[in-house]
Design an enzyme around this catalytic site. Sequence first.
Site, short mmCIF file in Angstrom:
data_model
loop_
_atom_site.label_atom_id
_atom_site.label_comp_id
_atom_site.label_asym_id
_atom_site.label_seq_id
_atom_site.Cartn_x
_atom_site.Cartn_y
_atom_site.Cartn_z
N GLU A 209 0.80 -1.22 0.00
CA GLU A 209 0.00 0.00 0.00
C GLU A 209 0.83 1.27 0.00
OE1 GLU A 209 -4.17 -1.51 1.70
OE2 GLU A 209 -2.78 -0.95 3.29
N GLU B 10 -4.25 -10.37 -0.26
CA GLU B 10 -5.12 -10.35 0.92
C GLU B 10 -6.54 -10.66 0.46
OE1 GLU B 10 -4.74 -6.74 3.30
OE2 GLU B 10 -2.61 -6.65 2.81
C1 GAL Z 1 -5.24 -3.95 3.83
C2 GAL Z 1 -3.85 -3.75 4.36
C3 GAL Z 1 -3.59 -4.48 5.64
C4 GAL Z 1 -4.72 -4.28 6.59
C5 GAL Z 1 -6.00 -4.72 5.96
C6 GAL Z 1 -7.21 -4.44 6.81
O1 GAL Z 1 -5.65 -2.89 3.09
O2 GAL Z 1 -2.88 -4.11 3.42
O3 GAL Z 1 -2.39 -4.02 6.18
O4 GAL Z 1 -4.80 -2.93 6.89
O5 GAL Z 1 -6.23 -4.01 4.79
O6 GAL Z 1 -7.23 -5.15 7.96
MG MG Z 2 -2.46 -0.04 5.14
#
Ligand code: GAL
Ligand code: MG
Length: 990
Positions: free
Chosen positions: A440, A511
Amino acid sequence: MLIPNYYEDITKLHIHTCAQHNYFIPFSDGKQALAAKNRQESPVFFDLNGNWQFSYYSSIQEILSANIAELETMHHHEIPVPSTWQTQGYDQQMYTNIRYPIPFDPPYVPVDNPVGLYTRTFVLSQEQLSSNDWHLFFEGVDSCHYVWINQTLVGYSQVSHAISEFDLTDYLKVGENVLSVLVLKWCDGTYFEDQDKFRQSGIFRPVYLLGRAKQRVNHYLIHQDYDYHKKQAVVQIEIVDQSAKVDFEYALFDEEGTLQSKGTDYQFILNNIHEWTAETPYLYRLLLRFGHEWICEKIGFRKFELDVKQGLRINGKTLKLHGVNQHDSWPDTGASVSMERHRQDLLLMKEHHINAIRTSHYPKSPEFYQLCDELGFYVLNEADVEIHGVVTLYDVGGDDNYNMIANDSNYEQVIIDRVSSSIVPFRNVTSIFMWSMGNESGFGKNFEKALSVAYELDPVRFRHYEGYFHAYKDHDNEDKYLSVYSRMYPTLKESEQDYLISPKKPYILCEYSHAMGNGPGDLAAYDELMEKYPAFIGGFIWEWCDHAVILGYDKQNKPQFGYGGDSGEEIHDGNFCMDGLVYPDRQVHVGLLDFKHLHRPIRAKIEQNDLVLENVRAFTTYTDENLAVKLIWQLNGQKVTQNELSIQEIKPNSKIKCPLVVPDVQEGLLQLLVVTFHPETKQVYAREQLTLKQQQLQLPTWVCSKTSSDIWRIQENHQKYQLQSEKLSVVFDRLTGQLTTYVVNSKTKISGSRWLIWRAPIDNDRSVKESWYQAGFHQLCPRVYETKLVQKTPQQVEITVKSSLTPIYRQRVVELLTTWTFYCDGRISIHTKAQRNCQMPSFPRFGLELKVQPDTSQVRYLGNGPTENYQDKQLASYFADFQTTIEDLYEPYIKPQENGSHGNTYALSIGNKVQVQAYANQPFSFNISDYSVEQLSNVQHRHELVKEAYPYLIIDSHHAGVGSNSCGPVLDERYQINQQELDFEITLQL
Ligand code: GAL
Ligand code: MG
């Protein structure tokens, strides 16, 4: 001035540090190196962990004009190294996600910058000093540090999760040496470490000295080219940097310790390779001698291949990443994690069939990778870069400002430095298959550069960067070094349409399935897509563990966990850090059990009269030696018999058929539970329920019907109906259309009821709950238009109620036509036809809540269990006759929310003497809880919940799915309650 201001200067990242190189620990003897269980056994490894003298200053201003000698005499405290200050009682805990914790003014940081000064001594003999150079290593210091030896400033370094190394040789003396380290909470690096976590400071990873030969190799690479067809590997040792030319020899041993090859050539060939995979983590020991130094490297031979047609492969076999994102986080020690605990986590992951780890969002300590090599994981190693906060600056466009720093060449070096320090030390690690440029941080020329640097450093492994998604539209962004397209939290449809139907690169979800609170409910749906498209190489669940701080201890001395905002911090993101597959103390969330079931290595099905067992692992052979199989036969959910099954052998990716001897049973629903046991831990490895004969389920005998020759006597006025028999006394409220009391033999069994649409919002209801509140689902007022009582027989009374539920200032939410039938034998049948107002948002649930008064908290149910389950989160559960307690049905999310629902239930009894039973032809779901829906909705921490006098029983004919909308896509329509007609039918027996 105590120190030069390097910490607000992006041209001064590291001062007098040694060049980055591969991680290794030298020994002075080959045998010793080979036999060592850990690095502490090296005679030149000088552990500096332990208690250090410590002074915390809430502002650097307090000490800037002092000198180090003076400050060293002023210590009054000690602190363990490694640790973080905030877990040792200094400063304060602070959790923020995207927003920067400090004013955004790079490279400047607050003038009142908290600092910790650490001092300790160590002793070196004349002999130690003359035979070696001495290097000081830090494996992690947040956020930056200055180092003094004997009051002379040696250097400075930053990048919290990088190794820094200082050559102390010229500063040391015989006897006692004083080492001081000044750690600053903030530095210009803080702008690049905006990861979603508790912001903690200090020397949080190990510190040690290494004695190095004066003539030595500083940096070497072990290249391996493994040909899995020939089972042959070409190994090449490349010297990248040396202080002098030294002799070289090597010896290679297999896992059993048998010598396989030795010599003095930098390149050699090995045959009959026993290859490494995460399933079969076979490691050779490669002993290297460079001059007087011996190093033992454990290496595995494997080949990763990746392309858009066939996806990811290891040693020629398809590999799907069933991974998880892992932060370093424990409630008592924060970001400081011992290797024992890392091992504990990794073993827990193995037990749940996780095969890959993304080191979100920074590299780990070097020993962590050795654990991954040993236990078997595929590692996506991420650089310590996150610049997320630029999207929350005022009025600069939110996500449109993502590339602010990514594309500003002033920061090129900063980003390259971080990326290379995540690669260079670890290029010999077996388990790492891909490098990630960070998280990010937007896209732009600095990341184009970072990708090309990563390629130069390691042309063999792959490269990942999700931030490419934010590449400039209408701009020629360079993606030739990007090995995969990566996304986080897209919908299935988006993934399919944009990346899979005509894929341009392999696709990965860095993710997905945000595991916050009750959830995730979409694991299976993602997995189906991964299986469907070869280009879809897998993904990483967000995330491994809930992050927490300890707020106090309860009477049993169990920690009470808190999250953002609980430590008095002003800017915080609440419980958004509670999004793991395990609780902070590593108790397992049900979501992880669902994951485990989804990725079970053994699958079972019935074909004709055979049981087919399938091994879906690509490299593991199961035999009776390493897998126990138990068959449990169930009739109507109850075990009738069980037996063990000998499997002989199931080869990788293949099936066996076993003839099934079906037990001779009476009518009913006959099912088979196939349970396999974990080769090493003897824990359940996989469990699968198969239905043999789909016959009418027989309700269990504990759902007994009673007989009675009593008759009802009835009294009524405009407010209530009263029904009286010899044993029973019922009051029915005509104004609410609900039961007021139900008394059996002068004992109250039910003391109220109401229709329920509300559920205590789960974290995944984060967005939708706004519309639920708007629609007033939490404060519905019943309105009765008409009630009618008809005595059908002397023993049977029927009350019909025409009603609605309407919130304050809003229109009707649902209209109900209900028939309550009361029998003298203690049965109540409730049948409702409800019309949902389709102008309203989808419902969380539709059910009847009863305030019951059972004599004990025993619960028995014939339904899905033993874990909580919802329409889209029920992989781990199976159908059976379960006995439990109200306490055990409660799933203790740190922030209370809807929990403990059990679907597919046909019968239920609560209390010892079968106090309340519910059964129906249509299965229902139920919750029984010591906490009201209101309490669960409003209380912030589980330790603040107060048990109510009597439990609440909720019987739902409909209960929405859970999904993963806390960060992921909205709940799939299949699992929403948005139909117009809702039917509800149950029978209670009291
Ligand atoms: C993503 C991020 C993670 C965490 C997650 C939300 O956007 O990469 O670090 O913030 O969302 O829990
Ligand atoms: Mg973040």
